[in-house]
Design an enzyme around this catalytic site. Structure first.
Site, short mmCIF file in Angstrom:
data_model
loop_
_atom_site.label_atom_id
_atom_site.label_comp_id
_atom_site.label_asym_id
_atom_site.label_seq_id
_atom_site.Cartn_x
_atom_site.Cartn_y
_atom_site.Cartn_z
N HIS A 143 -2.49 4.89 9.23
CA HIS A 143 -1.60 4.92 8.07
C HIS A 143 -0.47 5.94 8.29
CE1 HIS A 143 -0.81 4.59 3.64
NE2 HIS A 143 -0.31 5.80 3.84
N GLU A 144 -0.86 7.17 8.64
CA GLU A 144 0.15 8.21 8.81
C GLU A 144 1.03 7.92 10.03
OE1 GLU A 144 0.58 9.90 6.27
OE2 GLU A 144 -1.38 9.63 5.32
N HIS B 25 3.79 5.75 8.87
CA HIS B 25 4.87 6.56 8.29
C HIS B 25 5.67 7.23 9.41
CE1 HIS B 25 3.98 6.31 4.01
NE2 HIS B 25 2.74 6.75 4.15
N GLU C 146 5.95 3.41 2.33
CA GLU C 146 4.55 3.01 2.24
C GLU C 146 4.34 1.61 2.86
OE1 GLU C 146 2.44 5.18 1.45
OE2 GLU C 146 0.58 4.12 0.99
CO CO Z 1 1.22 6.70 2.59
#
Ligand code: CO
Length: 504
Positions: free
Chosen positions: A268-269, A272, A298
């Site tokens: 997830h990170e 980003h 996101e």
């Molecule tokens: Co996030």
């Protein structure tokens, strides 16, 4: 008088300096959450307050308003999608919002929020909503004052939304969410009735932390996060900090007895981070070199975490590797069972622990409550009742206490009202972009199964990352996919994944 081009250059030079100050604050903020000793908190707070004050002063200087006014009436910005026009449009927006808010209100909100967050922590621990409620009432009152000061001509909730997702409206969100909600409630219900329960216990066996770190880093690098220009460190609440060109920091936390917790937070990170690393360095510090909105940011974390990282094709490539990294935990597990386990769907109380399907229902509940609180006259004291009722309606279960209900999130205590919808927007945008990528880039599944992710990353870089803020989020989705945002791509994705897994 100086010509417009040189006024523009002066404006950009000043904006870049303000961005540099902001990135100094980012390094301090990252350090605060990773390596700073406990005793350093007081000194760090002073350092950060000084920087924030300096940034505010320079960003609201009348000189900036004068520069903007002179450029706005010139030929330099006649093409609305040119570099100059985009920068001026977005800088004007930021400047107007910053100067409209009286310093006294900003300081009061910061003061009240600091206390409210402390009380919220205690209230959550004791499951005592009554303790927190007067503080939330104060926050809501200050947010109403903020809306009045900004005086945008929009509804109060739209004004708050605009802070996180510029250009987004309650009307549009209601349109997209209501379609999604009905179909999602049905799908989640059908999954529950299927009686199939993947064996999640395989994910809570022993996963040594060193191997988790190594495996997570390998996967993040392979999907395209550049570790020469980034790091991965440990924190309590995982985040990604794009400090500046060549420096993007990821964080995660490890649990020896949970594989998914750190692995999917790294994915997830890293999502980003791949966005931040794909921004155009040449435009650093200006809107053309910045990400668009929280929702679009996101969408990238969700895309790499869920659409890529939880896909069958991804594990065709990575399952032998994860098995080799954790032989004790996974040698007797089949790829099929592992894939089913990481894609378990089950209603649960806590948003941050929710799966890909039920997660969006947690957000819609918060969106409805926030609207009612800001535009609809719902009182803070009525939240627990309405929360539990709505939760039962959407997820079929009722929180046993407020810790697992309306006290679970930090956002409201910090004044973050209008933030939650950006999480669901992230899922919706991700699905629509991903469908388009499938059409444009070719057989993504075949590529993932070979461990090849570059074509997708290059497509995203060209279509999204390198564009900076050229388009607002709701325009970008139309430019890239030819259609306005819709709930259908997300539902198609969820059905395609879960119907075969759950035999429905
Ligand atoms: Co996030």
């Amino acid at each position: 008088m100086a010509d417009v081009e040189s006024i523009y250059q002066r404006l950009i030079a000043e904006i870049k300096q303000i961005a540099l100050l902001g990135s100094c604050a980012s390094v301090l903020g990252w350090d605060k959450q990773t390596y700073m000793p406990k005793g350093g908190a007081g000194h760090r707070a002073e350092q950060l307050a000084l920087l924030v004050g300096m940034i505010h002063e320079r960003a609201t200087a009348p000189q900036i308003g004068d520069y903007l006014t002179e450029i706005e009436n010139s030929d330099l910005v006649s093409d609305p999608y040119s570099e100059a026009a985009v920068n001026v449009r977005e800088l004007r927006r930021d400047y107007d919002r910053a100067i409209k808010l009286p310093r006294s209100l900003v300081e009061e909100l910061a003061r009240v929020a600091t206390i409210a967050q402390q009380v919220w922590r205690e209230a959550r621990e004791k499951s005592d909503y009554a303790l927190f409620q007067p503080h939330l009432t104060k926050i809501l009152d200050l947010k109403h004052q903020e809306v009045c000061a900004l005086n945008t001509g929009e509804t109060p909730y739209d004004t708050l939304l605009d802070d996180y997702e510029p250009g987004e409206t309650t009307e549009n969100l209601t349109r997209v969410f209501s379609g999604l909600r009905d179909e999602l409630v049905e799908l989640v219900g059908a999954i529950a009735e299927s009686g199939k329960k993947p064996d999640e216990n395989i994910l809570t066996r022993t996963y040594p932390i060193n191997q988790q770190e190594e495996f997570g880093k390998t996967a993040a690098a392979q999907i395209g996060f550049n570790f020469d220009n980034g790091r991965l460190d440990i924190t309590t609440h995982p985040f990604c900090s794009g400090i500046g060109p060549g420096d993007t920091r990821l964080t995660t936390r490890y649990n020896t007895h949970h594989f998914s917790e750190s692995f999917f937070s790294i994915m997830h990170e890293a999502g980003h981070g791949i966005y931040d690393q794909g921004l155009n360095d040449e435009y650093y510090g200006t809107p053309m070199g910045s990400s668009i909105s929280l929702g679009i940011h996101e969408s990238q974390s969700r895309m790499w975490e869920n659409f890529v990282g939880r896909s069958e094709a991804f594990w065709t490539h990575f399952f032998p590797k994860v098995q080799a990294a954790f032989p004790d935990a996974l040698s007797d597990v089949s790829e099929r069972d592992f894939y089913a386990a990481i894609n378990t769907v089950a209603p649960s109380f806590i948003r941050v622990e929710a799966d890909e399907a039920t997660y969006n229902l947690h957000i819609m509940l918060r969106f409805e409550l926030e609207q009612a609180l800001i535009d609809g006259g719902l009182k803070a004291e009525d939240i627990p009742g309405v929360w539990n009722e709505t939760f039962e309606k959407y997820l079929g279960i009722t929180p046993p206490d407020d810790t697992q209900g309306c006290l679970q999130d930090i956002h409201w205590s910090g004044g973050g009202i209008g933030y939650f919808p950006t999480y669901a927007l992230g899922n919706l945008y991700a699905a629509q972009f991903f469908e388009q990528a499938r059409q444009d880039v070719g057989d993504l599944d075949a590529q993932f199964a070979e461990g090849v992710f570059e074509p997708l990353k290059n497509w995203l870089t060209e279509k999204i990352y390198s564009q900076g803020q050229r388009y607002r989020a709701n325009e970008l989705i139309e430019v890239v996919t030819g259609k306005p945002l819709s709930h259908e791509p997300l539902m198609r994705h969820l059905r395609a994944k879960y119907e075969p897994l759950y035999g429905i």
